[in-house]
Structure formats: structure tokens, C-alpha cells
Design an enzyme around this catalytic site. Structure first.
Site, PDB file in Angstrom:
ATOM      1  N   HIS A 171      -8.287   7.417   3.759  1.00  0.00           N
ATOM      2  CA  HIS A 171      -7.670   8.681   3.354  1.00  0.00           C
ATOM      3  C   HIS A 171      -8.679   9.579   2.661  1.00  0.00           C
ATOM      4  O   HIS A 171      -9.708   9.117   2.168  1.00  0.00           O
ATOM      5  CB  HIS A 171      -6.491   8.427   2.406  1.00  0.00           C
ATOM      6  CG  HIS A 171      -6.909   7.937   1.043  1.00  0.00           C
ATOM      7  ND1 HIS A 171      -7.286   6.633   0.808  1.00  0.00           N
ATOM      8  CD2 HIS A 171      -7.043   8.592  -0.145  1.00  0.00           C
ATOM      9  CE1 HIS A 171      -7.619   6.495  -0.461  1.00  0.00           C
ATOM     10  NE2 HIS A 171      -7.493   7.675  -1.069  1.00  0.00           N
TER      11      HIS A 171
ATOM     12  N   ASN B  23     -13.291  10.214  -0.991  1.00  0.00           N
ATOM     13  CA  ASN B  23     -13.938   9.233  -1.865  1.00  0.00           C
ATOM     14  C   ASN B  23     -13.754   7.915  -1.178  1.00  0.00           C
ATOM     15  O   ASN B  23     -12.613   7.490  -0.978  1.00  0.00           O
ATOM     16  CB  ASN B  23     -13.208   9.119  -3.211  1.00  0.00           C
ATOM     17  CG  ASN B  23     -13.616  10.189  -4.160  1.00  0.00           C
ATOM     18  OD1 ASN B  23     -14.713  10.737  -4.076  1.00  0.00           O
ATOM     19  ND2 ASN B  23     -12.733  10.507  -5.075  1.00  0.00           N
TER      20      ASN B  23
ATOM     21  N   SER C 278      -8.980   4.649  -5.123  1.00  0.00           N
ATOM     22  CA  SER C 278      -7.964   3.726  -5.635  1.00  0.00           C
ATOM     23  C   SER C 278      -7.376   2.824  -4.559  1.00  0.00           C
ATOM     24  O   SER C 278      -6.652   1.894  -4.877  1.00  0.00           O
ATOM     25  CB  SER C 278      -6.853   4.534  -6.296  1.00  0.00           C
ATOM     26  OG  SER C 278      -6.279   5.421  -5.347  1.00  0.00           O
TER      27      SER C 278
ATOM     28  N   CYS D 261       0.504   3.266   3.513  1.00  0.00           N
ATOM     29  CA  CYS D 261       0.880   2.717   4.826  1.00  0.00           C
ATOM     30  C   CYS D 261       2.198   3.336   5.318  1.00  0.00           C
ATOM     31  O   CYS D 261       3.065   3.685   4.510  1.00  0.00           O
ATOM     32  CB  CYS D 261       1.005   1.196   4.742  1.00  0.00           C
ATOM     33  SG  CYS D 261      -0.567   0.336   4.971  1.00  0.00           S
TER      34      CYS D 261
ATOM     35  N   TYR E  69     -32.367  10.216 -18.245  1.00  0.00           N
ATOM     36  CA  TYR E  69     -33.123  11.437 -17.965  1.00  0.00           C
ATOM     37  C   TYR E  69     -32.307  12.398 -17.104  1.00  0.00           C
ATOM     38  O   TYR E  69     -32.344  13.613 -17.283  1.00  0.00           O
ATOM     39  CB  TYR E  69     -34.440  11.069 -17.252  1.00  0.00           C
ATOM     40  CG  TYR E  69     -35.236  12.286 -16.846  1.00  0.00           C
ATOM     41  CD1 TYR E  69     -36.056  12.934 -17.766  1.00  0.00           C
ATOM     42  CD2 TYR E  69     -35.134  12.812 -15.555  1.00  0.00           C
ATOM     43  CE1 TYR E  69     -36.760  14.078 -17.405  1.00  0.00           C
ATOM     44  CE2 TYR E  69     -35.830  13.946 -15.190  1.00  0.00           C
ATOM     45  CZ  TYR E  69     -36.642  14.572 -16.119  1.00  0.00           C
ATOM     46  OH  TYR E  69     -37.327  15.702 -15.760  1.00  0.00           O
TER      47      TYR E  69
ATOM     48  N   GLN F  84     -33.195  12.731 -10.459  1.00  0.00           N
ATOM     49  CA  GLN F  84     -34.468  12.078 -10.132  1.00  0.00           C
ATOM     50  C   GLN F  84     -34.210  11.033  -9.057  1.00  0.00           C
ATOM     51  O   GLN F  84     -33.157  10.412  -9.032  1.00  0.00           O
ATOM     52  CB  GLN F  84     -35.027  11.407 -11.404  1.00  0.00           C
ATOM     53  CG  GLN F  84     -36.398  10.785 -11.265  1.00  0.00           C
ATOM     54  CD  GLN F  84     -36.348   9.319 -10.840  1.00  0.00           C
ATOM     55  OE1 GLN F  84     -35.314   8.676 -10.918  1.00  0.00           O
ATOM     56  NE2 GLN F  84     -37.475   8.826 -10.374  1.00  0.00           N
TER      57      GLN F  84
ATOM     58  N   HIS G 243      -4.227   0.302   7.957  1.00  0.00           N
ATOM     59  CA  HIS G 243      -4.710   0.096   6.587  1.00  0.00           C
ATOM     60  C   HIS G 243      -6.176  -0.334   6.510  1.00  0.00           C
ATOM     61  O   HIS G 243      -6.888   0.031   5.582  1.00  0.00           O
ATOM     62  CB  HIS G 243      -3.820  -0.967   5.920  1.00  0.00           C
ATOM     63  CG  HIS G 243      -4.133  -1.242   4.498  1.00  0.00           C
ATOM     64  ND1 HIS G 243      -3.781  -0.382   3.481  1.00  0.00           N
ATOM     65  CD2 HIS G 243      -4.786  -2.281   3.905  1.00  0.00           C
ATOM     66  CE1 HIS G 243      -4.189  -0.888   2.320  1.00  0.00           C
ATOM     67  NE2 HIS G 243      -4.811  -2.032   2.550  1.00  0.00           N
TER      68      HIS G 243
ATOM     69  N   CYS H  41       0.842  -1.202   0.000  1.00  0.00           N
ATOM     70  CA  CYS H  41       0.000   0.000   0.000  1.00  0.00           C
ATOM     71  C   CYS H  41       0.876   1.250   0.000  1.00  0.00           C
ATOM     72  O   CYS H  41       1.751   1.395   0.846  1.00  0.00           O
ATOM     73  CB  CYS H  41      -0.901  -0.006   1.232  1.00  0.00           C
ATOM     74  SG  CYS H  41      -1.680   1.583   1.543  1.00  0.00           S
TER      75      CYS H  41
ATOM     76  N   HIS I  14      -6.977   2.054   2.080  1.00  0.00           N
ATOM     77  CA  HIS I  14      -6.366   2.707   3.250  1.00  0.00           C
ATOM     78  C   HIS I  14      -7.139   4.002   3.534  1.00  0.00           C
ATOM     79  O   HIS I  14      -7.364   4.793   2.619  1.00  0.00           O
ATOM     80  CB  HIS I  14      -4.891   3.024   2.959  1.00  0.00           C
ATOM     81  CG  HIS I  14      -4.134   3.421   4.178  1.00  0.00           C
ATOM     82  ND1 HIS I  14      -3.167   2.634   4.747  1.00  0.00           N
ATOM     83  CD2 HIS I  14      -4.235   4.518   4.980  1.00  0.00           C
ATOM     84  CE1 HIS I  14      -2.696   3.227   5.825  1.00  0.00           C
ATOM     85  NE2 HIS I  14      -3.338   4.382   5.988  1.00  0.00           N
TER      86      HIS I  14
ATOM     87  N   GLN J 197      -8.791  13.701   0.492  1.00  0.00           N
ATOM     88  CA  GLN J 197      -7.959  14.610  -0.295  1.00  0.00           C
ATOM     89  C   GLN J 197      -8.335  16.052   0.001  1.00  0.00           C
ATOM     90  O   GLN J 197      -9.429  16.337   0.501  1.00  0.00           O
ATOM     91  CB  GLN J 197      -8.152  14.342  -1.786  1.00  0.00           C
ATOM     92  CG  GLN J 197      -7.675  12.982  -2.240  1.00  0.00           C
ATOM     93  CD  GLN J 197      -7.636  12.889  -3.757  1.00  0.00           C
ATOM     94  OE1 GLN J 197      -7.154  13.801  -4.438  1.00  0.00           O
ATOM     95  NE2 GLN J 197      -8.156  11.814  -4.295  1.00  0.00           N
TER      96      GLN J 197
HETATM   97  P1  H2U Z   1      -8.193   8.312  -4.350  1.00  0.00           P
HETATM   98  O1  H2U Z   1      -8.074   6.929  -3.811  1.00  0.00           O
HETATM   99  O2  H2U Z   1      -9.381   9.048  -3.816  1.00  0.00           O
HETATM  100  O3  H2U Z   1      -8.082   8.319  -5.822  1.00  0.00           O
HETATM  101  O4  H2U Z   1      -6.924   9.125  -3.789  1.00  0.00           O
HETATM  102  C1  H2U Z   1      -5.623   8.658  -3.831  1.00  0.00           C
HETATM  103  C2  H2U Z   1      -4.735   9.795  -4.254  1.00  0.00           C
HETATM  104  O5  H2U Z   1      -3.386   9.452  -3.942  1.00  0.00           O
HETATM  105  C3  H2U Z   1      -4.799  10.047  -5.751  1.00  0.00           C
HETATM  106  O6  H2U Z   1      -5.217  11.377  -5.979  1.00  0.00           O
HETATM  107  C4  H2U Z   1      -2.541   9.930  -4.957  1.00  0.00           C
HETATM  108  C5  H2U Z   1      -3.366   9.825  -6.223  1.00  0.00           C
HETATM  109  O7  H2U Z   1      -2.961  10.808  -7.138  1.00  0.00           O
HETATM  110  N1  H2U Z   1      -1.302   9.140  -4.969  1.00  0.00           N
HETATM  111  C6  H2U Z   1      -0.104   9.750  -4.662  1.00  0.00           C
HETATM  112  O8  H2U Z   1      -0.069  10.957  -4.444  1.00  0.00           O
HETATM  113  N2  H2U Z   1       1.045   8.992  -4.613  1.00  0.00           N
HETATM  114  C7  H2U Z   1       1.096   7.666  -4.878  1.00  0.00           C
HETATM  115  O9  H2U Z   1       2.147   7.055  -4.781  1.00  0.00           O
HETATM  116  C8  H2U Z   1      -0.136   6.965  -5.323  1.00  0.00           C
HETATM  117  C9  H2U Z   1      -1.405   7.741  -5.294  1.00  0.00           C
END
Ligand code: H2U
Length: 350
Positions: A169, A156, A164, A55, A319, A326, A116, A52, A167, A171
Site C-alpha cells: 500500500h 513507505n 505499519s 486485506c 554531522y 553525507q 497481502h 490485516c 500489505h 498513501q
Molecule cells: P503506513 O503503513 O505507511 O503507516 O500506512 C498505513 C496507513 O493506514 C496509516 O496512515 C492508516 C494509518 O493511519 N490506517 C487506516 O486508515 N485505518 C486502519 O484501520 C489502520 C491504519
């Protein structure tokens, strides 16, 4: 002619924050479903994942090593959507039909916990309080840059929301312009404040607290409501009972109450389908444009996509793309369902 009934008849509701309408079709909730069913992910995750990139102690994609952090950890996004560098647009378009302007900003990633496999509903209130403290520091630090006029804090959660990495997190995107949703909200709050010398959301919350039908939970300083104009089936909003514009206006007691209410609503969300409930959440608050904003009222939106199980999500298509948003289940019914859920996380059930 039949008498209009909000639980049976199609109708439109107005969102006074965005000045947009939503179509409500409560009679449709029994419609058969033959659409997509996603696989429910209930796999157990490890507390530490060597692969990860969030982490503690691990290497990110660009080779940077994370420190062995123990609470919250913030770093600049390695794949930032915005850049700090100032550029000069030599050939600005003179046409109103081809408007374009350079945008500057700073993107950060906030790890909520070193663990994590933890998510906000499973975190201790004291640890969520530390996340809020980090948001406060970031709002101040980022907002102090002369080119930053708005700081968007968001999360998100869940793969269906495009997250993605499991873990925990969120933004922060800080930028020179007000993003579209903020600009719309700001205009509405300003219009109401100018006309009434009062906060639109304070008045709205007071009405909701009297009616009680869309309130999910409340504590001394905050309430969670399924907005009258909600689009997503289980959309909610945390609204502060006191009128203040931004996260730095929050007292110590309010900060703890805010952590408690975030935990409260996210536990209910997880309990709804006994799954780690996906959503996009974000704080809407006063811009950092060095102007007084008495019209702003601190609030946080939760937009979850799930509809009737851990695997059936709502799509904004057809729609909704062509006409307007809706929903089928009424906001009142969603609020009642959320309200009736246990306050103890389902994983802790005996
Ligand atoms: P999301 O899981 O909401 O996409 O956020 C993860 C963010 O972490 C994503 O914007 C960043 C991605 O650009 N990221 C890093 O800054 N460094 C990394 O090594 C991988 C992901």
C-alpha cells in the site's frame, strides 16, 4: 599536491533541485562497522491475513469493512494527518518569528493489490499499471478541490521505514500548501526554466544519458539514475524522458513504460541484498493550484535506507543533523552495483 580524484578525495556536490549540498567521502567505504545489525525478516507471509486491516473483506480499526476488492482499493485514512474542515484563525500572530497558519487537506490510503504478501517488485506490470491509473484518478479528483494545491503520492515500504503493515500500500496526502520539499524544488525548476526556457530535469537527464555512469536502467520513456547529488547510498530517481509536469500528462504507452521501470528498479533493489528492500518513494509533480507549470518535470524519488547488507542501515545523525547530508559510497559506484544486478527477481531464481 595530489590531483583531485572523485573516487578518492572528499568533496561536496550540489543538488540543483533543493539547492542543498551533500558531503561525499568515497575514501571511507572500507571503514570497519561495529554498529547496529538488524534482524533480517525473511518470514513467509500468507496471501490473505485475517488480522490485516487492508486485506479485502476485513474490518479496519474504526469498524468499516473493506470491500472484496480485486485490483487497487482507495479509502480515506481513518487517522488522517489533515482535515478538510475550514477553520478561521481569530488571532493570527503578527510576529515573523511565530508564523502559523491552519492547513487543510485529505489523506488517503491506496492498497496496491488484494494480495497481502505481494510487493511492487513481485507484481505484474499490468497490475502496476492499474496502480498508476489509480494515482492519476486521485491526482485529478483531489486536485479538483479548490482548497487542494498539492497532491503528494508516496509509499513507505518496510518496517524500518515506519511502515505499519506489509500489505502492499501507499498513501496520498493532498493539502492546501506546497510542502517544503516541493516549494524548494518548484523554486529551482522555475529559476532554471525562466533563465533557459527549458526543463532543468530534461537537460540533466540528457547529460546523464550521454555520460551513462549514473544510469541504472532505461526504457523508451523513462530512465532511472542515481542522482549526482544522491544522499542515500542507493537513492535513485525515475525521470521521464519527455518533458511533462504531472502524472495526467502521461500517455498510455508512457504509463506502461512507467510501470515497467518501477518494476525494474524495485526488482534490482530486492536483488541487492536478496531481501524485500525497504524505501520511501514518492512522485514529485506539478502543483494542482490551477496555474500553468511549464517548469515542472515529472519524476519519482526512491530513498532507501540500507547501506551494506539487509541489516545495516544508514542513519541521518550527528554531522548530518548538525551540518549537512553525507555519504561514503560514491553515486557512480552505487549506480554500477545496481546496474550489474540481475533483472529477474531473486525469488524466481531456479
Ligand atoms: P503506513 O503503513 O505507511 O503507516 O500506512 C498505513 C496507513 O493506514 C496509516 O496512515 C492508516 C494509518 O493511519 N490506517 C487506516 O486508515 N485505518 C486502519 O484501520 C489502520 C491504519
Amino acid at each position: 599536491m595530489q590531483t583531485f580524484n572523485t573516487n578518492e578525495h572528499p568533496h561536496r556536490r550540489f543538488n540543483p533541485l533543493t539547492e542543498e549540498w551533500v558531503l561525499v567521502s568515497p575514501h571511507r567505504t572500507k571503514r570497519p562497522w561495529q554498529g547496529q545489525k538488524e534482524k533480517s525478516h525473511s518470514e513467509e507471509l500468507p496471501a490473505y491475513d485475517p488480522n490485516c486491516y487492508l486485506c479485502p473483506g476485513n474490518e479496519r480499526s474504526n469498524g468499516t469493512k473493506n470491500p472484496h476488492y480485486t485490483d487497487c482499493f482507495v479509502f480515506e485514512n481513518d487517522f488522517a494527518a489533515l482535515l478538510q474542515e475550514e477553520v478561521f484563525n481569530e488571532n493570527p500572530s503578527k510576529s515573523s518569528l511565530f508564523q502559523l497558519k491552519p492547513e487543510r487537506g485529505i489523506n488517503k490510503v491506496v492498497c496496491f493489490s488484494p494480495q497481502h504478501n505481494l510487493t511492487i517488485p513481485e507484481m505484474e506490470v499490468t497490475d502496476i499499471t492499474k496502480v498508476i491509473q489509480t494515482w492519476k484518478e486521485q491526482y485529478l479528483e483531489l486536485g479538483n478541490h479548490d482548497f487542494i494545491n498539492y497532491v503528494q503520492i508516496f509509499e513507505n515500504k518496510g518496517a524500518v521505514m515506519g511502515c505499519s503493515n506489509p500489505h502492499p500500500h501507499g498513501q496520498i496526502w493532498a493539502q492546501s500548501s506546497l510542502p517544503t520539499q516541493i516549494e524548494k524544488t518548484q523554486k529551482s525548476l522555475q529559476k532554471y526554466f525562466d533563465a533557459n526556457k527549458k526543463s532543468l530535469l530534461k537537460d540533466y537527464l540528457e547529460e546523464e544519458l550521454k555520460l551513462k555512469e549514473r544510469i541504472v536502467i532505461e526504457n523508451e520513456h523513462f530512465a532511472v539514475v542515481v542522482p549526482f547529488w544522491a544522499i542515500w547510498p542507493y537513492e535513485t530517481m525515475i525521470i521521464s524522458k519527455r518533458h511533462f509536469g504531472s502524472i495526467i500528462g502521461m500517455t498510455k504507452e508512457e504509463t506502461v513504460s512507467f510501470a515497467e521501470i518501477i518494476k525494474g528498479i524495485t526488482v534490482k533493489y530486492d536483488n541487492l541484498f536478496e531481501t524485500s528492500f525497504p524505501y520511501s518513494s514518492g512522485i514529485h509533480q506539478a502543483p494542482t493550484d490551477r496555474t500553468a507549470h511549464p517548469e515542472w518535470h515529472f519524476h519519482m524519488h526512491f530513498y532507501p535506507p540500507l547501506l551494506r547488507s539487509a541489516t545495516v542501515k544508514k542513519f541521518m545523525v550527528g554531522y548530518e543533523m548538525m551540518g549537512e547530508a553525507q555519504r561514503d559510497i560514491s553515486p557512480e559506484k552505487s549506480a554500477a552495483i545496481l546496474r550489474d544486478l540481475p533483472t529477474l527477481h531473486y525469488k524466481l531464481k531456479q
